[in-house]
Design an enzyme around this catalytic site. Structure first.
Site, PDB file in Angstrom:
ATOM      1  N   ASP A 175      65.241   1.230 109.288  1.00  0.00           N
ATOM      2  CA  ASP A 175      64.923   2.429 109.800  1.00  0.00           C
ATOM      3  C   ASP A 175      64.609   2.591 111.331  1.00  0.00           C
ATOM      4  O   ASP A 175      64.657   1.662 111.941  1.00  0.00           O
ATOM      5  CB  ASP A 175      63.130   2.557 109.326  1.00  0.00           C
ATOM      6  CG  ASP A 175      62.452   3.826 109.512  1.00  0.00           C
ATOM      7  OD1 ASP A 175      63.039   4.727 108.867  1.00  0.00           O
ATOM      8  OD2 ASP A 175      61.518   3.956 110.245  1.00  0.00           O
ATOM      9  N   GLU A 221      69.944   3.206 110.244  1.00  0.00           N
ATOM     10  CA  GLU A 221      69.705   4.541 110.345  1.00  0.00           C
ATOM     11  C   GLU A 221      70.056   4.662 111.702  1.00  0.00           C
ATOM     12  O   GLU A 221      69.275   4.470 112.532  1.00  0.00           O
ATOM     13  CB  GLU A 221      68.289   4.758 109.864  1.00  0.00           C
ATOM     14  CG  GLU A 221      68.001   6.171 109.987  1.00  0.00           C
ATOM     15  CD  GLU A 221      66.565   6.778 109.827  1.00  0.00           C
ATOM     16  OE1 GLU A 221      66.245   7.691 109.359  1.00  0.00           O
ATOM     17  OE2 GLU A 221      65.555   6.081 110.131  1.00  0.00           O
TER      18      GLU A 221
END
Lengths: 703, 113
Positions: free
Chosen positions: A349, A386
């Site tokens: 993330d 990401e």
């Protein structure tokens, strides 16, 4: 034979002790006792606190005398403790001088950063005892799960179809009809469904321990309790979330998760974890002391020269990923999940934060990312970034990869959405369909550097993408200011749910168009769980706090939208059947297999001619003799995409003699003619031209 | 926790009552391991055992792993729904033959020999 060091050498009160071993960090069961090991670069003293499970007051407080310190590591073995029924914590003393980065407070009870089990939120959503000074309580894990012959699957990345899911949301709705809704165990009950869908990889949204009550509040709009339901806010990196396990109340969440992974592997489904190394749940200087802040604030967090917390995560603090000690913790953590939980891959993330220096500046060759790329234990794990963060760093196409890292391709999502609603770019679309060579080829990165997706947990579901022009996040209680505004969505003529059959049908068609484009693109496709059944969040594009029907999958939709589910299943099966769709190297745009056809060729309403100025029409042909760089034979493949609102005739490229065009899918027609069982395509009467309906896609097979 | 054994020829019925957990598992282990003798049928009856913790399950599994080497058979019976569910969800039940009653287990044991 008994070990000769299985006896105590020291005593403190009634506790029998021995000098511990610094490695491994954390609490480890050893013969006769438990080895505790915790490090701090700046603490001047440390105490171990032992609690009976759930009790507020410790039954033992044992100081680490100088004997029990090696370097900056405090370590001791405590004998004869009932490891199953205790919780432990630390108290550390040291300077409190925020300007220098130190925030020690010897009154705070601190959780072990290496805790393998964490108690305190054993049942999801059960109100905590706020008076307890030790909210998130380290526990000891007996880590002897019997994996038998299980092994990570090591499925080639080009063959994956990833299914991004939330453990709780997947089965929490009563329509799921599982025994323990919202848990790891419940996913096991749904494995037959996943098998039928033919996805072969689940990407679990955060399953590390988090506090669903972090920033909990009542929605002023709905009156419902808002929780941190998604869980992008770690308490500890080594512990699975108890509240996601039906057996969490017995402290058996690790076994339950392992049993799930073992069972998924038996069914050839990989497991990727969504890991959140960009910040912790401790927030900024106003946040609580949970662990890191009181153990080694300066080590774990990126701090401004004045000692405040940098906020590249948008969540109050930023983990100091390129500090050598924090970096090692991250490596230890990933190795632990790969070895002890047989995890097949990780999705990071806001991964751009992992490439920032200790002062926040982006680095050219971030040591953390390099270490992960070359680590021998992680060597076969998928690493997916990401490739952006909340501090404005956007690295899609340029994330430091060493040829190892793949990226969530945000450009794929944006270009596809625009093309889908008819105001995209054929040029950009052609790149996305090929695995985005414009982004990756120049760095010698294959097509599977691109994780292709149209929808993910962040943003609209696919049904909402075709049902809403704007977000509707009022229920989140932030005046609809949260969530992204660049949705590139189109409501097909009415905002929200409607009985108008024309609009409903157009939406279904658009969903089929979207998933068709996704599954015929080179690169690794990712599907958002629920899209296959037309799941709606009623326009909420940021449902992180909605632990209710907004987020939970309603399994009745599998019947209501069986047409979509059927289409998804066959489209996924089609991708698995055709290696021509699953290359990990980029196309060369010429004939190197001697077939008379280039590996890929572009067409339009005329064969062999593409009008690149027409941004709603595009067709392409893949030569089956070039499948997997000519190593395997496949059918010829042709797709014509007409995103214009009118019908267009597409002249078909001629096939080699003795081959004919067969129709696999046509999103313009109603079931059962919208899609075939792969292998059962029907022969076309007119082999020269196909009339492609408005906003429709056809897929043909040449055989 | 209390353990009673009922020995009928080569069949040993081991009744565990109370809680089988980290506190009681070492004692249970001491009592049960000597009962694993060649060619025996061991039936562990848990119908009066209300709680089996992680340590308790690990003890049962450790026993299950030892019985084949003595050519023994191990059966579990009388599991409460909760204990059975926990064993299912954590994967422990994969390693056991589980029956509803002691009689069923004994019949099965007899038919195996």
């Amino acid at each position: 034979m008994q070990r000769i060091d299985a006896h105590s050498t020291h005593k403190y009160g009634d506790f029998k002790l021995r000098i511990g071993k610094p490695l491994p960090f954390g609490a480890t069961i050893v013969p006769g006792g438990v080895n505790f090991s915790v490090y701090s670069s700046y603490a001047t003293s440390c105490e171990l606190l032992l609690f009976n499970k759930h009790e507020t007051n410790p039954f033992g407080i044992i100081p680490f005398t100088n004997d029990f310190r090696i370097g900056n590591v405090f370590t001791m073995v405590v004998f004869d403790i009932d490891y199953e029924n205790i919780e432990y914590g630390y108290r550390m003393d040291g300077p409190f001088d925020p300007g220098s980065g130190h925030r020690f407070d010897k009154t705070k009870i601190l959780m072990d950063p290496y805790a393998k089990l964490i108690g305190g939120r054993d049942i999801f959503g059960e109100k905590p005892d706020w008076d307890d000074p030790y909210q998130h309580r380290a526990r000891i894990l007996y880590d002897d799960f019997d994996w038998e012959n299980d092994h990570p699957l090591e499925t080639p990345v080009e063959d994956l179809v990833i299914y991004e899911m939330h453990v709780r949301g997947f089965t929490k709705h009563k329509s799921s009809k599982v025994k323990y809704p919202g848990t790891f165990a419940a996913i096991r009950e749904k494995i037959p469904y996943l098998k039928e869908l033919k996805i072969n990889c689940v990407e679990l949204m955060p399953i590390h321990e988090f506090d669903e009550f972090e920033n909990s509040r009542i929605s002023p709009v709905t009156g419902q309790m808002l929780l941190n339901y998604w869980g992008y806010s770690n308490l500890g990196y080594f512990a699975p979330k108890a509240g996601l396990a039906a057996t969490g109340k017995y402290g058996m969440q690790a076994d339950e998760l392992k049993a799930l992974i073992k069972d998924l592997h038996k069914n050839n489904i990989e497991v990727i974890l969504d890991v959140v190394f960009n910040h912790t749940a401790e927030g900024n200087e106003k946040g609580p002391y949970i662990s890191y802040r009181g153990i080694d604030n300066k080590t774990y967090y990126m701090l401004t020269p004045e000692g405040y917390y940098y906020n590249f995560s948008g969540c109050g603090n930023t983990l100091n990923c390129n500090n050598p000690i924090t970096r090692n913790m991250i490596l230890d953590c990933l190795r632990y999940w790969a070895t002890d939980y047989h995890i097949d891959g990780f999705r990071f993330d806001l991964a751009s934060i992992l490439g920032r220096n200790q002062d926040g500046a982006p680095m050219h060759s971030p040591p953390l990312l390099e270490v992960l790329a070359f680590d021998p234990i992680l060597a076969k794990c998928k690493l997916i970034a990401e490739a952006w963060d909340a501090g404005g760093l956007y690295q899609v196409g340029s994330f430091p990869s060493w040829g190892r890292w793949a990226e969530w391709n945000g450009k794929y999502r944006d270009d596809l959405r625009k093309f889908l609603k008819g105001n995209g770019s054929s040029g950009a679309m052609s790149q996305r369909l090929q695995g985005s060579p414009d982004l990756y080829q120049w760095q010698q990165r294959g097509a599977c550097a691109s994780i292709n997706f149209i929808t993910a947990h962040d943003g609209f579901t696919l049904m909402d993408l075709v049902s809403y022009n704007g977000k509707h996040n009022e229920a989140n209680g932030e005046n609809n200011n949260d969530g992204g505004n660049d949705n590139d969505s189109w409501n097909c003529g009415f905002e929200g749910e409607t009985d108008d059959p024309n609009i409903a049908n157009l939406r279904k068609k658009q969903i089929k168009n979207a998933v068709t484009m996704l599954l015929i693109s080179q690169g690794t496709p990712m599907i958002l769980s629920g899209d296959e059944m037309g799941n709606t969040q009623w326009g909420n594009n940021n449902a992180y706090c909605q632990d209710n029907e907004i987020s939970w999958l309603d399994w009745n939709m599998t019947e209501k939208n069986s047409e979509l589910l059927n289409y998804f299943k066959k489209m996924i099966a089609f991708r698995h059947k055709h290696p021509v769709l699953r290359s990990n190297t980029h196309f060369r745009n010429y004939d190197y297999a001697g077939s008379g056809y280039p590996d890929i060729s572009w067409h339009g309403t005329k064969a062999w001619y593409t009008d690149w100025s027409n941004n709603s029409i595009l067709a392409f042909l893949l030569c089956g003799k070039h499948a997997k760089q000519g190593k395997v034979q496949d059918n010829y493949f042709y797709a014509a995409m007409n995103m214009h609102w009118e019908m267009h005739g597409f002249e078909l490229p001629k096939l080699p003699v003795n081959m004919s065009w067969y129709v696999f899918a046509n999103t313009d027609v109603a079931p059962p003619f919208d899609i075939c069982e792969p292998g059962q395509e029907y022969l076309m009467e007119n082999q020269n031209e196909f009339l492609v309906g408005p906003r429709s896609i056809i897929i043909l097979i040449g055989k | 926790m209390e353990i009673k054994t009922d020995i009928q020829e080569n069949t040993k019925i081991i009744m565990i009552s109370g809680s089988l957990d980290g506190k009681t598992a070492p004692e249970a282990q001491e009592k049960i391991i000597p009962l694993i003798e060649p060619d025996n049928i061991l039936v562990v009856d848990l119908s009066n055992c209300k709680y089996v913790s992680s340590a308790g399950l690990r003890l049962l599994l450790m026993i299950a792993k030892q019985v084949p080497s003595k050519n023994c058979k191990l059966f579990l019976t009388g599991l409460t729904e909760e204990v059975k569910d926990v064993m299912d969800m954590t994967g422990f039940s994969n390693f056991f033959k589980i029956y509803g009653t002691v009689k069923e287990a004994c019949d099965m044991g007899a038919s195996c020999t």
